[in-house]
Scaffold this motif. Structure first.
Motif, PDB file in Angstrom:
ATOM      1  N   UNK A   1       1.217  -0.756   0.319  1.00  0.00           N
ATOM      2  CA  UNK A   1       0.090   0.349   0.024  1.00  0.00           C
ATOM      3  C   UNK A   1       0.678   1.462   0.274  1.00  0.00           C
ATOM      4  N   UNK A   2       0.480   2.189  -0.570  1.00  0.00           N
ATOM      5  CA  UNK A   2       1.312   3.671  -0.474  1.00  0.00           C
ATOM      6  C   UNK A   2       0.503   4.837  -1.801  1.00  0.00           C
ATOM      7  N   UNK A   3       1.041   5.697  -2.345  1.00  0.00           N
ATOM      8  CA  UNK A   3       1.256   6.513  -3.296  1.00  0.00           C
ATOM      9  C   UNK A   3       1.296   6.609  -4.253  1.00  0.00           C
ATOM     10  N   UNK A   4       0.556   6.681  -5.129  1.00  0.00           N
ATOM     11  CA  UNK A   4       1.404   7.089  -6.296  1.00  0.00           C
ATOM     12  C   UNK A   4       2.913   7.586  -6.473  1.00  0.00           C
ATOM     13  N   UNK A   5       2.647   8.522  -5.310  1.00  0.00           N
ATOM     14  CA  UNK A   5       4.034   9.286  -5.303  1.00  0.00           C
ATOM     15  C   UNK A   5       5.327   9.299  -4.711  1.00  0.00           C
ATOM     16  N   UNK A   6       4.926   7.769  -3.854  1.00  0.00           N
ATOM     17  CA  UNK A   6       6.095   7.179  -3.476  1.00  0.00           C
ATOM     18  C   UNK A   6       6.269   6.146  -4.612  1.00  0.00           C
ATOM     19  N   UNK A   7       7.651   6.390  -4.949  1.00  0.00           N
ATOM     20  CA  UNK A   7       8.324   4.813  -5.697  1.00  0.00           C
ATOM     21  C   UNK A   7       9.581   3.976  -5.253  1.00  0.00           C
ATOM     22  N   UNK A   8       9.691   3.747  -5.150  1.00  0.00           N
ATOM     23  CA  UNK A   8      10.611   2.189  -4.839  1.00  0.00           C
ATOM     24  C   UNK A   8      12.396   2.700  -5.766  1.00  0.00           C
ATOM     25  N   UNK A   9      13.210   2.847  -5.220  1.00  0.00           N
ATOM     26  CA  UNK A   9      14.450   2.548  -5.927  1.00  0.00           C
ATOM     27  C   UNK A   9      15.078   2.443  -6.819  1.00  0.00           C
ATOM     28  N   UNK A  10      13.632   1.011  -7.042  1.00  0.00           N
ATOM     29  CA  UNK A  10      13.992   0.017  -7.912  1.00  0.00           C
ATOM     30  C   UNK A  10      12.546   0.401  -9.502  1.00  0.00           C
ATOM     31  N   UNK A  11      12.538   1.206  -8.917  1.00  0.00           N
ATOM     32  CA  UNK A  11      11.182   2.258 -10.020  1.00  0.00           C
ATOM     33  C   UNK A  11       9.763   1.426  -9.498  1.00  0.00           C
ATOM     34  N   UNK A  12       8.993   1.014  -8.882  1.00  0.00           N
ATOM     35  CA  UNK A  12       8.024  -0.019  -8.286  1.00  0.00           C
ATOM     36  C   UNK A  12       7.469   0.833  -7.722  1.00  0.00           C
ATOM     37  N   UNK A  13       5.308   1.921  -8.059  1.00  0.00           N
ATOM     38  CA  UNK A  13       5.035   2.813  -7.948  1.00  0.00           C
ATOM     39  C   UNK A  13       4.168   1.978  -7.066  1.00  0.00           C
ATOM     40  N   UNK A  14       4.473   2.235  -5.207  1.00  0.00           N
ATOM     41  CA  UNK A  14       3.316   1.536  -4.463  1.00  0.00           C
ATOM     42  C   UNK A  14       1.994   1.315  -4.155  1.00  0.00           C
ATOM     43  N   UNK A  15       1.522   0.552  -4.527  1.00  0.00           N
ATOM     44  CA  UNK A  15      -0.206   0.358  -4.090  1.00  0.00           C
ATOM     45  C   UNK A  15      -0.594  -0.100  -5.269  1.00  0.00           C
ATOM     46  N   UNK A  16       0.164  -0.640  -6.488  1.00  0.00           N
ATOM     47  CA  UNK A  16      -0.350  -0.941  -7.629  1.00  0.00           C
ATOM     48  C   UNK A  16       0.088  -2.695  -7.637  1.00  0.00           C
ATOM     49  N   UNK A  17      -0.817  -3.252  -8.851  1.00  0.00           N
ATOM     50  CA  UNK A  17      -1.056  -5.069  -9.632  1.00  0.00           C
ATOM     51  C   UNK A  17       0.348  -4.321 -11.059  1.00  0.00           C
ATOM     52  N   UNK A  18       0.832  -5.007 -11.256  1.00  0.00           N
ATOM     53  CA  UNK A  18       1.868  -5.602 -12.375  1.00  0.00           C
ATOM     54  C   UNK A  18       1.102  -6.129 -12.421  1.00  0.00           C
ATOM     55  N   UNK A  19       1.452  -6.767 -14.197  1.00  0.00           N
ATOM     56  CA  UNK A  19       0.696  -7.889 -14.737  1.00  0.00           C
ATOM     57  C   UNK A  19       2.229  -8.369 -15.350  1.00  0.00           C
ATOM     58  N   UNK A  20       2.186  -9.651 -15.290  1.00  0.00           N
ATOM     59  CA  UNK A  20       4.139  -9.913 -16.130  1.00  0.00           C
ATOM     60  C   UNK A  20       3.545 -10.478 -17.238  1.00  0.00           C
ATOM     61  N   UNK A  21       4.112 -10.141 -18.746  1.00  0.00           N
ATOM     62  CA  UNK A  21       4.050 -10.326 -20.079  1.00  0.00           C
ATOM     63  C   UNK A  21       4.991 -10.628 -20.260  1.00  0.00           C
ATOM     64  N   UNK A  22       5.168 -11.072 -21.557  1.00  0.00           N
ATOM     65  CA  UNK A  22       5.555 -11.831 -22.303  1.00  0.00           C
ATOM     66  C   UNK A  22       6.865 -11.511 -23.397  1.00  0.00           C
TER      67      UNK A  22
END
Length: 87
Positions: free
Chosen positions: A66-87
């Motif tokens: 959980x987090x806000x769109x303004x919170x981004x980890x050092x690896x570039x992951x935006x907090x509070x989001x789901x990500x698809x893993x695509x081929x």
């Protein structure tokens, strides 16, 4: 109705539950903060497991804590989001 249900669940970081609801299959969560996951990552077991899942045709996804769109980890992951893993 399904779209609403999935969006609601994904936003609560229960992506695996949303995929189970959509497919009727089984789901698994790997908490990257756990000691076990960190050991599997360091040893290469996690990568091997993910490659096997992909080869077997499993649906894969990822979510951030959980987090806000303004919170981004050092690896570039935006907090509070789901990500698809695509081929």
């Amino acid at each position: 109705m399904i779209g609403f249900h999935v969006n609601y669940r994904v936003n609560q970081h229960l992506l695996q539950d949303a995929l189970v609801d959509l497919t009727g299959g089984a789901g698994e969560e790997i908490d990257m903060r756990s000691g076990e996951a960190q050991l599997d990552l360091a040893s290469g077991r996690l990568w091997s497991q993910l490659l096997r899942f992909k080869q077997e045709g499993f649906l894969l996804g990822a979510g951030s804590p959980s987090g806000s769109d303004v919170h981004i980890s050092s690896s570039g992951i935006v907090q509070g989001h789901a990500y698809s893993i695509l081929q």
